[in-house]
Design an enzyme around this catalytic site. Structure first.
Site, PDB file in Angstrom:
ATOM      1  N   ASP A   1      10.408   2.423  11.406  1.00 32.30           N
ATOM      2  CA  ASP A   1       9.365   1.478  11.836  1.00 32.30           C
ATOM      3  C   ASP A   1       8.987   1.657  13.304  1.00 32.30           C
ATOM      4  OD1 ASP A   1       8.749   0.086   9.492  1.00 32.30           O
ATOM      5  OD2 ASP A   1      10.417  -1.308   9.745  1.00 32.30           O
TER       6      ASP A   1
ATOM      7  N   GLU B   1      21.587   6.974  13.504  1.00 34.68           N
ATOM      8  CA  GLU B   1      21.778   6.348  14.821  1.00 34.68           C
ATOM      9  C   GLU B   1      20.772   5.232  15.088  1.00 34.68           C
ATOM     10  OE1 GLU B   1      22.077   7.536  19.568  1.00 34.68           O
ATOM     11  OE2 GLU B   1      21.097   8.894  18.153  1.00 34.68           O
TER      12      GLU B   1
ATOM     13  N   ILE C   1       0.825  -1.198   0.000  1.00 33.43           N
ATOM     14  CA  ILE C   1       0.000   0.000   0.000  1.00 33.43           C
ATOM     15  C   ILE C   1       0.869   1.261   0.000  1.00 33.43           C
ATOM     16  CG2 ILE C   1      -0.251   0.404   2.491  1.00 33.43           C
ATOM     17  CD1 ILE C   1      -3.154   0.288  -0.014  1.00 33.43           C
TER      18      ILE C   1
ATOM     19  N   TYR D   1      -2.306  -4.955   9.132  1.00 32.94           N
ATOM     20  CA  TYR D   1      -3.389  -3.982   8.962  1.00 32.94           C
ATOM     21  C   TYR D   1      -4.510  -4.507   8.060  1.00 32.94           C
ATOM     22  CZ  TYR D   1      -0.872  -2.915   4.615  1.00 32.94           C
ATOM     23  OH  TYR D   1      -0.239  -3.004   3.400  1.00 32.94           O
TER      24      TYR D   1
ATOM     25  N   SER E   1      11.599  -3.271   2.522  1.00 30.49           N
ATOM     26  CA  SER E   1      10.734  -4.145   3.308  1.00 30.49           C
ATOM     27  C   SER E   1      11.309  -5.557   3.307  1.00 30.49           C
ATOM     28  CB  SER E   1       9.302  -4.094   2.766  1.00 30.49           C
ATOM     29  OG  SER E   1       8.405  -4.669   3.696  1.00 30.49           O
TER      30      SER E   1
ATOM     31  N   ALA F   1      11.067  -5.751  11.395  1.00 32.46           N
ATOM     32  CA  ALA F   1      10.139  -4.773  11.960  1.00 32.46           C
ATOM     33  C   ALA F   1      10.017  -4.949  13.473  1.00 32.46           C
ATOM     34  CB  ALA F   1       8.773  -4.895  11.297  1.00 32.46           C
TER      35      ALA F   1
ATOM     36  N   LYS G   1      15.712  -5.964   5.173  1.00 32.79           N
ATOM     37  CA  LYS G   1      15.976  -4.856   6.087  1.00 32.79           C
ATOM     38  C   LYS G   1      17.345  -4.922   6.754  1.00 32.79           C
ATOM     39  CE  LYS G   1      11.171  -3.697   7.012  1.00 32.79           C
ATOM     40  NZ  LYS G   1      10.191  -3.260   8.016  1.00 32.79           N
TER      41      LYS G   1
END
Length: 285
Positions: free
Chosen positions: A107, A83, A21, A229, A67, A133, A71
């Site tokens: 995130d 940082e 999305i 979501y 994503s 994440a 990552k």
């Protein structure tokens, strides 16, 4: 949206990514802020990741979001880390600053911003899952003063997480308990002592799967969150709601991590509330 010789490109890089999305969010933000840019989704195989990242520089892109599953791996190909990305050991945003590729992690900031009227300082956190994440949320929680962190994952995955979690714990000077989700007594004990319980496993995206037993009992006063979501209410959140608890899905995290990434890439403030309304309508939440 206008496309001309001055249009800049941005993208999200992952695999799979066709479901993303993010193009909807960023392209709407470009339109609302009169930014001459376009945002696409690039599905990239692992062997092509280095070239995809170098293309950010080659094509003078604004930057890219990163994503799953890249990552951590993307860090190798960047010039510098901010940082938060350095401490967490994962990157979800790459910004092209004068041909230098700088990695950030938005995130964790996005997740905690989505929890209105909840502050993690001095509180206990239990999280299911230990991916990129999840690591960002754990790292941000430690930066924000969390008291205790318990991370649960499948027993056969723990060894793979041990080194990364240990390094993050050492960098941030805060212990992390890494435990097997199959140990239901330990899970129940940790959750009963927690203020926030998060599902970061992805289980529940199918609308059926649960990361915990269906007869699991939550303590009163617990805030329960799911990084998914869609669906808006996973079985995990439904179980918590049916026991009278406040729940939060991953839509806010999606929006607010994008808000910070947009600001880093463009120097502009994202009109987040207008985009949130459009997201809710689009996703029929």
């Amino acid at each position: 949206m206008k496309i001309d010789g001055h249009t800049r490109l941005a993208a999200v890089i992952a695999k799979p990514i066709k479901h993303s999305i993010s193009p909807f969010i960023h392209n709407m933000a470009y339109d609302l802020t009169d930014t001459n840019a376009v945002y696409l989704a690039f599905e990239v195989d692992r062997e092509n990741l280095e070239q995809a990242v170098e293309n950010i520089r080659l094509h003078q892109m604004l930057g890219a979001n990163i994503s799953m599953p890249y990552k951590q791996e993307v860090i190798t190909y960047l010039d510098e880390l901010d940082e938060s990305a350095l401490l967490i050991g994962a990157v979800n945003t790459v910004v092209n600053q004068n041909d230098r590729l700088i990695g950030y992690n938005t995130d964790g900031l996005g997740f905690f911003r989505s929890l209105s009227n909840f502050h993690i300082k001095g509180k206990n956190l239990t999280i299911l899952g230990a991916g990129g994440a999840a690591s960002a949320i754990i790292g941000q929680a430690m930066l924000d003063g969390v008291e205790k962190v318990c991370v649960f994952d499948l027993r056969d995955r723990l060894a793979g997480h041990q080194e990364r979690m240990g390094q993050m714990s050492q960098r941030l000077g805060h212990p992390i308990q890494l435990l097997a989700v199959e140990d239901l007594a330990a899970l129940s004990d940790a959750v009963n002592q927690s203020d926030l319980f998060i599902n970061a496993t992805g289980l529940g995206m199918d609308g059926k799967s649960l990361p915990i037993p269906s007869d699991f009992t939550f303590p009163k006063g617990l805030l329960v969150a799911d990084m998914t979501y869609c669906p808006a209410e996973t079985p995990f959140l439904r179980l918590a709601r049916e026991q009278g608890l406040q729940t939060v899905n991953g839509l806010g995290m999606l929006l607010y991590q994008a808000e910070k990434a947009f600001e880093l890439m463009t120097g502009k403030k994202m009109p987040s509330e207008e985009i949130k309304k459009a997201l809710i309508e689009k996703l029929e939440i």
